[in-house]
Design an enzyme around this catalytic site. Structure first.
Site, mmCIF file in Angstrom:
data_model
loop_
_atom_site.group_PDB
_atom_site.id
_atom_site.type_symbol
_atom_site.label_atom_id
_atom_site.label_comp_id
_atom_site.label_asym_id
_atom_site.label_seq_id
_atom_site.Cartn_x
_atom_site.Cartn_y
_atom_site.Cartn_z
ATOM 1 N N GLY A 24 -11.253 -24.252 -3.813
ATOM 2 C CA GLY A 24 -12.574 -23.883 -4.305
ATOM 3 C C GLY A 24 -13.702 -24.036 -3.319
ATOM 4 O O GLY A 24 -14.761 -24.571 -3.675
ATOM 5 N N VAL A 25 -13.495 -23.580 -2.074
ATOM 6 C CA VAL A 25 -14.591 -23.596 -1.103
ATOM 7 C C VAL A 25 -14.722 -22.218 -0.470
ATOM 8 O O VAL A 25 -13.756 -21.474 -0.359
ATOM 9 C CB VAL A 25 -14.360 -24.636 0.023
ATOM 10 C CG1 VAL A 25 -14.432 -26.037 -0.510
ATOM 11 C CG2 VAL A 25 -13.032 -24.389 0.749
ATOM 12 N N ASP A 49 0.096 -7.649 1.450
ATOM 13 C CA ASP A 49 0.541 -6.251 1.559
ATOM 14 C C ASP A 49 2.066 -6.149 1.580
ATOM 15 O O ASP A 49 2.643 -5.414 2.367
ATOM 16 C CB ASP A 49 -0.053 -5.591 2.808
ATOM 17 C CG ASP A 49 0.056 -4.073 2.750
ATOM 18 O OD1 ASP A 49 0.211 -3.525 1.641
ATOM 19 O OD2 ASP A 49 0.005 -3.439 3.820
ATOM 20 N N HIS A 63 0.810 -1.216 0.000
ATOM 21 C CA HIS A 63 0.000 0.000 0.000
ATOM 22 C C HIS A 63 0.847 1.271 0.000
ATOM 23 O O HIS A 63 0.328 2.358 -0.270
ATOM 24 C CB HIS A 63 -0.986 -0.007 1.177
ATOM 25 C CG HIS A 63 -0.382 0.272 2.517
ATOM 26 N ND1 HIS A 63 -0.079 -0.721 3.420
ATOM 27 C CD2 HIS A 63 -0.033 1.430 3.127
ATOM 28 C CE1 HIS A 63 0.411 -0.185 4.517
ATOM 29 N NE2 HIS A 63 0.460 1.120 4.363
ATOM 30 N N GLY A 93 3.344 6.646 7.843
ATOM 31 C CA GLY A 93 4.739 6.845 7.441
ATOM 32 C C GLY A 93 5.642 5.737 7.950
ATOM 33 O O GLY A 93 6.705 5.488 7.393
ATOM 34 N N ASN A 94 5.206 5.051 9.034
ATOM 35 C CA ASN A 94 5.948 3.891 9.532
ATOM 36 C C ASN A 94 5.715 2.649 8.672
ATOM 37 O O ASN A 94 6.470 1.671 8.768
ATOM 38 C CB ASN A 94 5.546 3.551 10.965
ATOM 39 C CG ASN A 94 6.349 4.294 12.011
ATOM 40 O OD1 ASN A 94 5.820 5.151 12.709
ATOM 41 N ND2 ASN A 94 7.637 3.988 12.118
ATOM 42 N N SER A 95 4.656 2.666 7.862
ATOM 43 C CA SER A 95 4.307 1.485 7.071
ATOM 44 C C SER A 95 5.479 1.032 6.212
ATOM 45 O O SER A 95 6.104 1.827 5.523
ATOM 46 C CB SER A 95 3.116 1.794 6.157
ATOM 47 O OG SER A 95 1.953 1.990 6.901
ATOM 48 N N ILE A 151 -15.858 -20.624 3.154
ATOM 49 C CA ILE A 151 -15.898 -21.187 4.505
ATOM 50 C C ILE A 151 -16.333 -20.139 5.525
ATOM 51 O O ILE A 151 -16.366 -18.944 5.245
ATOM 52 C CB ILE A 151 -14.519 -21.751 4.916
ATOM 53 C CG1 ILE A 151 -13.449 -20.662 4.822
ATOM 54 C CG2 ILE A 151 -14.153 -22.956 4.071
ATOM 55 C CD1 ILE A 151 -12.100 -21.071 5.354
#
Length: 502
Positions: free
Chosen positions: A301-302, A174, A144, A243-245, A304
């Protein structure tokens, strides 16, 4: 015996002097003992760690990341635009010129400018953090931080700035891997997040609000924090702000144990809860990004959901665990393996599923083409199926059908449901056999959340084929405990725990 006032006063003064002398002697005798006792049992002290050595080694590896974006230039008064748009840009869309309340000024068209293409300009987009994982310029950060950026610039602690290229990104975790053209850089050592414990000290280094090389410290508040996302997070009370991301979370050995990714806040600033992506998960993604520029994941393909305590009791599970299958995709590995809606998947590839959110991570990190055993709970029994993992594809949106059944004889039960047969066309489209369509839901079933239009497929361990069988099965249940009712709603199948009225 008679005493005069003078004799009595003299007597009392002698008594007080004697008592004072005795008290003084007692205090003098006990003072050394007290002092000696205090000297033998000093107050305990706890030394706080000194982070300066860790920061000195790690700081050169942490970078500031700024991004830019290209946007159209606003050209007030040109290309037929309102000349007062410039004022509205600063003062808001409701700004009106003096003397012209309630309407906008006439447009001043400039024909000579009408054929010009809109000009563009580059503007700052955002600021984040990152860190080197190799000496030749590979940088880790959050997806991001760099998504939708036109240009990405990496600035080191010694002031050098490099234009970075994106090697690959993974929105699901991410994570983004960048590369700059440089050599001899300082990478951070990679730690082992499986050794983390609640209460251990950790540090964050990053650029909160653009203030690069900022260090904050705290402790690990929780491990494997499930927020409903694809990953389990490391929760800390380290001060992390916008900004820490993308910056590193370090242990006391100076090793990276996570990437700071999210904060939980009502104000947008630090409120004592920050989340980091475990570095083990990150490095699995990085290996694929370096090799292929993308991440390949497995799928079966489930769809849940969670197994609640009430549902677990109703269907005979000893505890609430596993992943409840609500839907099985057509032509999927799960359908080929024999998985059915209402099954509870307890193990995948011999790994137990404690929470339903464990299954997507287990399947996702499995290489497509792998043949894996799948343990499911169905109608009070444990079954082992075999599934061949496929490569994950974009999710399909299944169309929901609104049933308009013809008039059919209605049947009622003690559960508070009035049901009719399911039309054959509906059964064909939904790929189901049997079941009963709910026309009215009252009483215990209504309180449990069953609604008109739902399709009841089973009661406890008994499949329902028609209304007569439904009434018979509902009449035999033990009304002293919750009843498991398997319900199909649209393209979702779910166990509902119904507690009959006593």
């Amino acid at each position: 015996m008679n005493f005069s006032y003078e004799k009595t006063s003299a007597f009392l003064r002698r008594v007080l002097v004697t008592v004072g002398a005795v008290a003084a002697l007692a205090g003098a005798a006990s003072a050394p003992a007290v002092a000696q006792t205090q000297a033998q049992t000093p107050m305990p002290t706890v030394a706080l760690p000194d982070f300066s050595g860790i920061v000195e080694k790690a700081d050169p590896a942490v970078v500031n990341i700024r991004t830019t974006a290209t946007v159209p230039v606003r050209r007030p008064g040109l290309d037929g635009q309102d000349p007062y748009d410039l004022f509205r840009f600063f003062f808001g869309p409701d700004f009106q010129p003096p003397g012209m309340p309630g309407q906008r000024a006439p447009r001043d068209k400039t024909p000579k400018d009408n054929n010009k293409e809109p000009e563009e300009r580059t503007v700052p987009r955002g600021v984040g953090s990152g860190f080197f994982i190799s000496a030749d310029g590979y940088v880790l950060t959050n997806n991001h931080v760099v998504s939708d950026a036109t240009d990405i610039f990496v600035t080191t602690t010694d002031g050098r700035e490099f234009k970075a290229k994106v090697v690959g990104t993974d929105e699901r975790t991410d994570v983004a891997l960048l590369k700059i053209d440089a050599k001899g850089l300082t990478p951070l050592p990679i730690g082992d997040d499986s050794k983390l414990k609640k209460g251990q000290w950790v540090l964050a280094i990053g650029s909160p609000f653009g203030l690069d090389s900022t260090v904050t410290a705290g402790i690990i508040s929780a491990i494997n924090r499930d927020t409903g996302d694809y990953l389990p997070f490391i929760q800390t009370d380290v001060a992390v702000n916008p900004g820490n991301s993308g910056g590193p979370l370090l242990n006391l050995a100076g090793e990276v144990v996570g990437i700071n990714s999210q904060i939980i806040s009502r104000s947008g600033g630090f409120m004592g809860i920050s989340l980091a992506i475990p570095i083990d998960e990150v490095m699995r993604v990085v290996e694929q990004l370096r090799a292929n520029g993308k991440v390949t994941r497995g799928r079966i393909g489930v769809q849940i959901g969670e197994v609640t305590n009430d549902v677990a009791t109703a269907i005979g599970l000893s505890k609430a665990e596993g992943a409840l299958v609500s839907s099985v995709e057509g032509d999927s590995p799960a359908e080929a393996a024999g998985v059915q809606p209402g099954d509870v998947i307890l193990k995948f590839n011999d790994r137990g599923i404690a929470r339903w959110s464990d299954l997507p991570r287990m399947v996702g990190e499995t290489k497509p083409g792998t043949v894996a055993p799948l343990q499911v709970w169905r109608k009070g029994k444990s079954l082992t199926l075999t599934v061949k993992v496929a490569e994950i594809q974009p999710p399909k949106t299944a169309a929901k059908e609104k049933s308009n059944p013809k008039t059919e004889p209605e049947s009622s039960s003690a559960l508070g449901l009035t049901v009719v047969p399911v039309p054959a066309e509906t059964q064909r489209k939904m790929k189901i056999t049997g079941g009963v369509l709910v026309r009215q839901a009252e009483g215990a079933a209504g309180r449990a959340g069953i609604m008109e239009g739902d399709i009841v497929l089973a009661i406890n361990d008994t499949d329902i084929a028609n209304p007569e069988q439904f009434v018979k099965a509902a009449g035999k249940v033990d009304k002293s405990k919750a009843i498991g009712v398997l319900v199909r709603r649209g393209d979702q199948t779910q166990w509902v725990a119904v507690q009959p009225s006593k």
